[in-house]
Design an enzyme around this catalytic site. Structure first.
Site, PDB file in Angstrom:
ATOM      1  N   ARG A  16       0.963  -1.392  -0.207  1.00  0.00           N
ATOM      2  CA  ARG A  16       0.056   0.249  -0.009  1.00  0.00           C
ATOM      3  C   ARG A  16       0.857   1.263   0.019  1.00  0.00           C
ATOM      4  O   ARG A  16       0.404   2.379  -0.506  1.00  0.00           O
ATOM      5  CB  ARG A  16      -0.886   0.081   1.181  1.00  0.00           C
ATOM      6  CG  ARG A  16      -2.091  -0.909   1.080  1.00  0.00           C
ATOM      7  CD  ARG A  16      -3.036  -0.886   2.178  1.00  0.00           C
ATOM      8  NE  ARG A  16      -4.267  -1.428   1.751  1.00  0.00           N
ATOM      9  CZ  ARG A  16      -5.161  -1.941   2.812  1.00  0.00           C
ATOM     10  NH1 ARG A  16      -4.789  -1.947   4.138  1.00  0.00           N
ATOM     11  NH2 ARG A  16      -6.245  -2.297   2.263  1.00  0.00           N
ATOM     12  N   LYS A  19     -12.862 -10.465   8.787  1.00  0.00           N
ATOM     13  CA  LYS A  19     -13.774  -9.426   8.900  1.00  0.00           C
ATOM     14  C   LYS A  19     -15.354  -9.911   8.585  1.00  0.00           C
ATOM     15  O   LYS A  19     -16.036  -9.327   7.824  1.00  0.00           O
ATOM     16  CB  LYS A  19     -13.509  -8.213   8.176  1.00  0.00           C
ATOM     17  CG  LYS A  19     -12.077  -7.511   8.671  1.00  0.00           C
ATOM     18  CD  LYS A  19     -12.140  -6.280   7.916  1.00  0.00           C
ATOM     19  CE  LYS A  19     -10.481  -5.952   8.161  1.00  0.00           C
ATOM     20  NZ  LYS A  19     -10.028  -5.105   6.995  1.00  0.00           N
ATOM     21  N   GLY A  53      -6.406  -5.874   1.833  1.00  0.00           N
ATOM     22  CA  GLY A  53      -4.934  -5.838   2.147  1.00  0.00           C
ATOM     23  C   GLY A  53      -4.276  -7.155   2.639  1.00  0.00           C
ATOM     24  O   GLY A  53      -3.168  -7.429   1.806  1.00  0.00           O
ATOM     25  N   GLY A  87     -12.813  -3.938   1.671  1.00  0.00           N
ATOM     26  CA  GLY A  87     -13.868  -3.550   1.844  1.00  0.00           C
ATOM     27  C   GLY A  87     -14.534  -2.462   0.777  1.00  0.00           C
ATOM     28  O   GLY A  87     -15.701  -2.579   0.369  1.00  0.00           O
TER      29      GLY A  87
HETATM   30  P1  ADP Z   1      -8.326  -8.557   3.410  1.00  0.00           P
HETATM   31  O1  ADP Z   1      -7.460  -7.733   4.174  1.00  0.00           O
HETATM   32  O2  ADP Z   1      -7.828  -9.242   2.348  1.00  0.00           O
HETATM   33  O3  ADP Z   1      -9.698  -7.881   3.027  1.00  0.00           O
HETATM   34  P2  ADP Z   1      -9.453  -9.912   6.086  1.00  0.00           P
HETATM   35  O4  ADP Z   1      -8.872  -8.741   6.703  1.00  0.00           O
HETATM   36  O5  ADP Z   1     -11.022  -9.840   6.195  1.00  0.00           O
HETATM   37  O6  ADP Z   1      -9.068  -9.693   4.349  1.00  0.00           O
HETATM   38  O7  ADP Z   1      -9.080 -11.333   6.600  1.00  0.00           O
HETATM   39  C1  ADP Z   1      -7.723 -11.497   6.715  1.00  0.00           C
HETATM   40  C2  ADP Z   1      -7.623 -12.227   7.997  1.00  0.00           C
HETATM   41  O8  ADP Z   1      -8.313 -13.496   8.107  1.00  0.00           O
HETATM   42  C3  ADP Z   1      -6.081 -12.860   8.085  1.00  0.00           C
HETATM   43  O9  ADP Z   1      -5.383 -12.401   9.303  1.00  0.00           O
HETATM   44  C4  ADP Z   1      -6.157 -14.405   8.530  1.00  0.00           C
HETATM   45  O10 ADP Z   1      -5.454 -14.873   9.467  1.00  0.00           O
HETATM   46  C5  ADP Z   1      -7.752 -14.646   8.737  1.00  0.00           C
HETATM   47  N1  ADP Z   1      -8.360 -15.812   8.692  1.00  0.00           N
HETATM   48  C6  ADP Z   1      -8.498 -16.218   7.619  1.00  0.00           C
HETATM   49  N2  ADP Z   1      -9.186 -17.434   7.622  1.00  0.00           N
HETATM   50  C7  ADP Z   1      -9.279 -17.592   9.081  1.00  0.00           C
HETATM   51  C8  ADP Z   1      -9.951 -18.565  10.023  1.00  0.00           C
HETATM   52  N3  ADP Z   1     -10.235 -19.905   9.466  1.00  0.00           N
HETATM   53  N4  ADP Z   1      -9.892 -18.281  11.311  1.00  0.00           N
HETATM   54  C9  ADP Z   1      -9.190 -17.055  11.691  1.00  0.00           C
HETATM   55  N5  ADP Z   1      -8.756 -16.224  11.045  1.00  0.00           N
HETATM   56  C10 ADP Z   1      -8.777 -16.470   9.642  1.00  0.00           C
HETATM   57 MG    MG Z   2      -7.554  -7.067   6.376  1.00  0.00          MG
END
Ligand code: ADP
Ligand code: MG
Length: 395
Positions: free
Chosen positions: A34, A199, A352, A376
């Site tokens: 980023r 999230k 991210g 998001g």
């Molecule tokens: P992004 O940033 O790509 O939008 P998020 O922030 O929603 O994605 O999610 C990323 C996080 O999700 C990572 O820190 C990962 O460890 C967590 N995660 C993915 N699968 C699981 C799971 N089964 N249990 C707990 N955490 C998870």
């Molecule tokens: Mg994230």
């Protein structure tokens, strides 16, 4: 949207809202994607003689000063990438910010401390937010919105400041919107959206709208367990959004009614705890032991998901399939990323952690049509929502 070319920036203080929300391990930046994405706009403005004041948030300090969320390490990295020093203000709108802003010469760059140290940034009270926006606006004469990852937030630095200053959209926002437009205006079909990550409550909200647009919805990551539970299965200690089970049951029914194919994991890696070296085994998604938690999708799901991506013409993917911070639980995410690279599709990765996962796994970034800095934000754009930060730049 006006671009920065429309602004006369020479000798003027320009507040740039960037997205510098990078993953940190202590004060080490583990993925600077980023920051890199923010460099072109800052370089362009500084090159034209602007006095650039960058503002951004990091993590969720919730309106309080928290040293572990300081942007100081980011200022150092930004300076390296820009090839010029970045002055760092130790507060957001206080004495340090004001004197730093006033002390800038033409072409110099400063970064303010984490916007979210100030309660006004995220306040739901328009007056509180507006008052903080006023203080931010006083630091500068012009505003450039370039923090795509935050445009879905009705926050002071995103939504209110552009109402107070002449403004334009930075190059990153322009580029991101161009790609996402392609996904909303007659996407080639089959159109598949893959959702994962942690999230859950944020992302469940987008599903209702996506059901009207996609042909196939593939769910993995932490989100999958709320779906499995909604279907009546035990999920043990897995991530679960208990209060949204009814909503999720509604999605399942709605997907069926609309003929959207909903694809859930058929097996998961069930671990004894949330740790890198936790003992684990692949179990069917319908038989997760009560004392275990699912930290990744299992091998059968990897194959299932790969098959659901193979014939896709358009794919949007947001959210890792498992806990990618732990090597043992990053296999599902790797499989999905590799399927996207192999597919002959217009493929966009957003988020991210998702974008960072692609780089961490050593996969070629040019294997995707676009890697978005916003998770998001991209999702809400795809839903067809009006994003506060984009609307503010339109006016
Ligand atoms: P992004 O940033 O790509 O939008 P998020 O922030 O929603 O994605 O999610 C990323 C996080 O999700 C990572 O820190 C990962 O460890 C967590 N995660 C993915 N699968 C699981 C799971 N089964 N249990 C707990 N955490 C998870
Ligand atoms: Mg994230």
């Amino acid at each position: 949207m006006r671009t920065i070319d429309s602004l006369d920036v020479k000798g003027r203080r320009v507040l740039v809202r960037a997205d510098l929300n990078v993953p940190l391990d202590g004060d080490t930046i583990t993925d600077d994607g980023r920051i890199r994405a923010s460099v072109p706009t800052i370089t362009a403005l500084a090159g034209r003689g602007a006095r650039v004041i960058v503002c951004a948030h990091l993590g969720r300090p919730k309106g309080k000063v928290a040293p572990e969320f300081s942007l100081a390490p980011v200022a150092a990295r930004l300076g390296e990438l820009l090839g010029r020093p970045v002055k760092f203000a130790s507060d957001v709108v206080g004495d340090s910010a004001r004197s730093t802003a006033e002390g800038l010469a033409d072409g110099e760059v400063a970064l303010l401390e984490n916007l979210r140290f100030e309660p006004g940034e995220e306040s739901k009270d328009d007056e509180v937010r507006g008052a903080f926006a006023g203080e931010l606006a006083e630091l500068a004469e012009l505003y450039v919105g370039d923090g795509f990852g935050a445009v879905h937030r009705k926050h002071a630095s995103v939504y209110d400041v552009p109402k107070l200053l002449p403004h334009a959209a930075g190059g990153l926002i322009v580029a991101e919107v161009e790609v996402l437009k392609k996904l909303t205006e007659e996407p080639a079909r089959p159109y598949v959206v893959v959702l994962g990550g942690a999230k859950v409550s944020d992302k469940l909200g987008v599903i209702a709208n996506l059901l009207g647009k996609v042909d196939r919805l593939v769910i993995g990551g932490g989100m999958a367990y709320t779906f499995l539970k909604a279907q009546g299965y035990e999920v043990g200690n897995s991530l679960l959004q208990e209060d949204q089970l009814d909503q999720v049951r509604g999605f399942i029914a709605e997907a069926d009614k609309r003929g959207v194919e909903l694809v859930l994991p058929v097996d998961v890696l069930a671990a004894t705890g949330f740790a890198e070296d936790a003992e684990h085994e692949a179990v069917d998604a319908t038989a997760i032991p009560a004392d275990r938690e699912g930290l990744d999708i299992g091998p059968k799901s990897r194959e299932l998901f790969a098959g659901k991506l193979a014939d896709a013409a358009t794919v949007f993917w947001n959210g890792p399939m498992g806990v990618i911070e732990f090597d043992a639980f990053s296999g599902g995410t790797r499989a999905v990323a590799e399927s996207l690279i192999a597919a002959d599709a217009f493929s966009v990765v957003g988020g991210g952690d998702s974008a960072a996962a692609v780089r961490k796994l050593g996969l070629p970034e040019d294997g995707f049509s676009h890697i978005s800095t916003g998770g998001g934000a991209s999702l809400e754009y795809l839903e067809g929502k009006t994003l506060p930060g984009l609307a503010a730049l339109e006016d």
